[in-house]
Design a protein around this motif. Structure first.
Motif, mmCIF file in Angstrom:
data_model
loop_
_atom_site.group_PDB
_atom_site.id
_atom_site.type_symbol
_atom_site.label_atom_id
_atom_site.label_comp_id
_atom_site.label_asym_id
_atom_site.label_seq_id
_atom_site.Cartn_x
_atom_site.Cartn_y
_atom_site.Cartn_z
ATOM 1 N N ASP A 1 1.125 -8.911 4.196
ATOM 2 C CA ASP A 1 0.000 -9.775 3.830
ATOM 3 C C ASP A 1 -1.181 -9.546 4.766
ATOM 4 O O ASP A 1 -2.337 -9.480 4.324
ATOM 5 C CB ASP A 1 0.424 -11.250 3.898
ATOM 6 N N TYR A 2 -0.892 -9.449 6.057
ATOM 7 C CA TYR A 2 -1.960 -9.269 7.042
ATOM 8 C C TYR A 2 -2.644 -7.919 6.859
ATOM 9 O O TYR A 2 -3.877 -7.819 6.970
ATOM 10 C CB TYR A 2 -1.394 -9.390 8.456
ATOM 11 N N ASP A 3 -1.874 -6.869 6.592
ATOM 12 C CA ASP A 3 -2.461 -5.541 6.371
ATOM 13 C C ASP A 3 -3.424 -5.578 5.184
ATOM 14 O O ASP A 3 -4.499 -4.962 5.221
ATOM 15 C CB ASP A 3 -1.367 -4.509 6.115
ATOM 16 N N GLU A 4 -3.032 -6.289 4.141
ATOM 17 C CA GLU A 4 -3.889 -6.403 2.962
ATOM 18 C C GLU A 4 -5.180 -7.135 3.301
ATOM 19 O O GLU A 4 -6.276 -6.708 2.916
ATOM 20 C CB GLU A 4 -3.130 -7.147 1.861
ATOM 21 N N LYS A 5 -5.067 -8.241 4.046
ATOM 22 C CA LYS A 5 -6.257 -9.015 4.421
ATOM 23 C C LYS A 5 -7.196 -8.188 5.294
ATOM 24 O O LYS A 5 -8.420 -8.201 5.099
ATOM 25 C CB LYS A 5 -5.835 -10.285 5.152
#
Length: 500
Positions: free
Chosen positions: A375-379
């Protein structure tokens, strides 16, 4: 390629026998996405432009890309993947059917007796969970013919602790049967390139871990900017202080393409399997003329799940690098296609009812260690795209406010000098020096759709090794059903799925 041509990527996680679940998910995508494309007037669109995989996901990716490369079409790809999982599965001892002796006496099956015990004492596992548990114990003892075979345990020569329980004896398995199985379904080596015509071949990205360096390594079926097929990692060393060109500390070259050894390096499960061996060129020195010398070393590799079981970071970085450095030749205006990404998460992130037995606790621990955490990589990827857009819009506004052409040219010249001559505090993920111009190159949007395996109350801790025919069939079916339910929420206008 126009920015309007969004590319589609598929990310496969690692998970041993759970890779059969990905086959079911792919079958649903294989059936649904072409219908969506046709309705949107994109009948000739590729099913997937990129497949990135780790461990069993690396095997699935290699099988699919090899199929498309050989056949020139995605038609039949889902059947090929299902056939692989049917091939590596095997029947467990006993099973659901009873045994008839030579005297024609019928002996009830293991499941029959366990169901009787469960009805007497509901606290014990269900007959299905018990079937999986003891099937796996059988396989760990006898092996699975097309996957792994047990080796003679390695005696502890360090502490001499080979007696009593627990001890330090190393129980290890030979995964050569798995390599042979993969080679039966994949035409190696795999080398592909991006084309604009109907001969386009999908890109394959596989992730492994260099055990000695502790570095994630991505094997890529697409070439680098110098036209070679290779993986580079480790520290970056400049040619000289005035030249930003240079070399990485480690390079793995595979000009023939990705081989079976690279796939096995991605799925060599730590401890259970031995290390995979791959030759690595290490940068030894750079002389006064800036010429490098290398030495050939043999390095050990383990399962990519140790570093990136959901290789979204590797997908994003490889996608951007290719379109900027290879297709765009490093130019500031290089366009990077947007990405629609489907991630298959085989490890449930949530558990409604936590069981208190030892095996369930281990099972939950493994789920939490290996589930999707991107999720963090996507954000971050989307925030970076927003900042790039902010800079370009701000520059455009500033230029619009400057009236004189000479002033505009001076402003642009000063800005270009700053962007190309100043280094940032941050560096590239590989360690290469980053200039400010690198921060504003290659803006693209990423849209991630996740398909997560639904909770299974009959899960066991050793589910990675449950290659029983019943379980493989169930996993394929569950993957198909979960994917259809998820796709019905993504595309509700034309896909309706009734949940049983």
């Amino acid at each position: 390629m126009s920015k309007n041509n969004t590319q589609r990527a598929l990310v496969f996680q690692g998970g041993g026998a759970l890779g059969a679940y990905e086959a079911g998910v792919f079958l649903a995508l294989y059936e649904v996405l072409p219908k969506k494309d046709e309705r949107n007037g994109k009948k000739e669109r590729e099913l997937f432009d990129i497949i990135a995989g780790t461990s069993s996901g690396a095997m699935n990716g290699a099988i699919l890309v090899s199929h498309v490369k050989q056949k020139g079409t995605w038609n039949g790809a889902a059947d090929t993947l299902n056939n692989f999982w049917n091939y590596v599965s095997r029947d467990q001892f006993g099973g659901k059917i009873g045994i008839i002796t030579e005297g024609e006496q019928f002996l009830p099956s293991f499941d029959y007796w366990w169901e009787k015990w469960h009805s007497i004492n509901p606290r014990i596992a269900s007959e299905e969970a018990a079937r999986r548990y003891y099937s796996t114990k059988q396989f760990l003892f006898t092996g699975v013919p097309h996957v792994f075979s047990p080796l003679i345990p390695r005696q502890d020569e360090r502490f001499l602790d080979n007696f009593g329980m627990p001890n330090n004896m190393w129980y290890i398995y030979n995964n050569r049967p798995l390599k042979q199985s993969v080679e039966g379904f994949v035409q190696f080596p795999i080398k592909t390139e991006e084309h604009y015509d109907k001969n386009h071949k999908p890109r394959l990205l596989l992730v492994s871990v260099d055990v000695q360096e502790g570095s994630a390594v991505t094997f890529d079926s697409y070439p680098k900017h110098d036209g070679k097929w290779k993986s580079e990692y480790g520290n970056y060393f400049k040619k000289d202080k005035d030249d930003n060109k240079g070399w990485y500390e480690y390079t793995i070259t595979y000009d023939g393409g990705i081989t079976a050894n690279h796939v096995m390096a991605s799925c060599s499960v730590p401890i259970n399997y031995d290390y995979a061996n791959i030759n690595v060129d290490k940068l030894k020195a750079i002389d006064n003329q800036g010429n490098p010398t290398f030495e050939r070393l043999n390095h050990y590799f383990w399962d990519g799940g140790l570093a990136s079981n959901t290789p979204l970071r590797e997908l994003i970085q490889s996608h951007k690098d290719y379109w900027i450095n290879v297709k765009g030749e490093g130019k500031e205006d290089a366009e990077v296609p947007d990405l629609d990404v489907f991630i298959v998460d085989m490890w449930p992130s949530k558990e409604e009812n936590i069981a208190m037995d030892h095996d369930s606790a281990i099972d939950r621990k493994i789920d939490l260690l290996l589930n999707d955490k991107t999720d963090y990589d996507e954000k971050v990827a989307n925030i970076v795209s927003d900042y790039i857009q902010l800079f370009k819009k701000t520059r455009e506004v500033a230029l619009n406010y400057i009236r004189g052409q000479n002033e505009k040219k001076a402003f642009q010249t000063d800005l270009d000098k700053f962007l190309t001559n100043e280094n940032t505090k941050s560096v590239h993920r590989t360690g290469q020096v980053r200039q400010y111009k690198d921060l504003i190159n290659g803006r693209f949007d990423i849209n991630v759709m996740r398909i997560e395996r639904s909770n299974d109350t009959d899960d066991i801790s050793n589910k990675l090794f449950d290659y029983s025919t019943d379980t493989i069939d169930q996993l394929i079916g569950h993957g198909y059903d979960d994917a259809l339910r998820r796709l019905s929420t993504l595309y509700p206008s034309y896909l309706v799925v009734t949940t049983p």
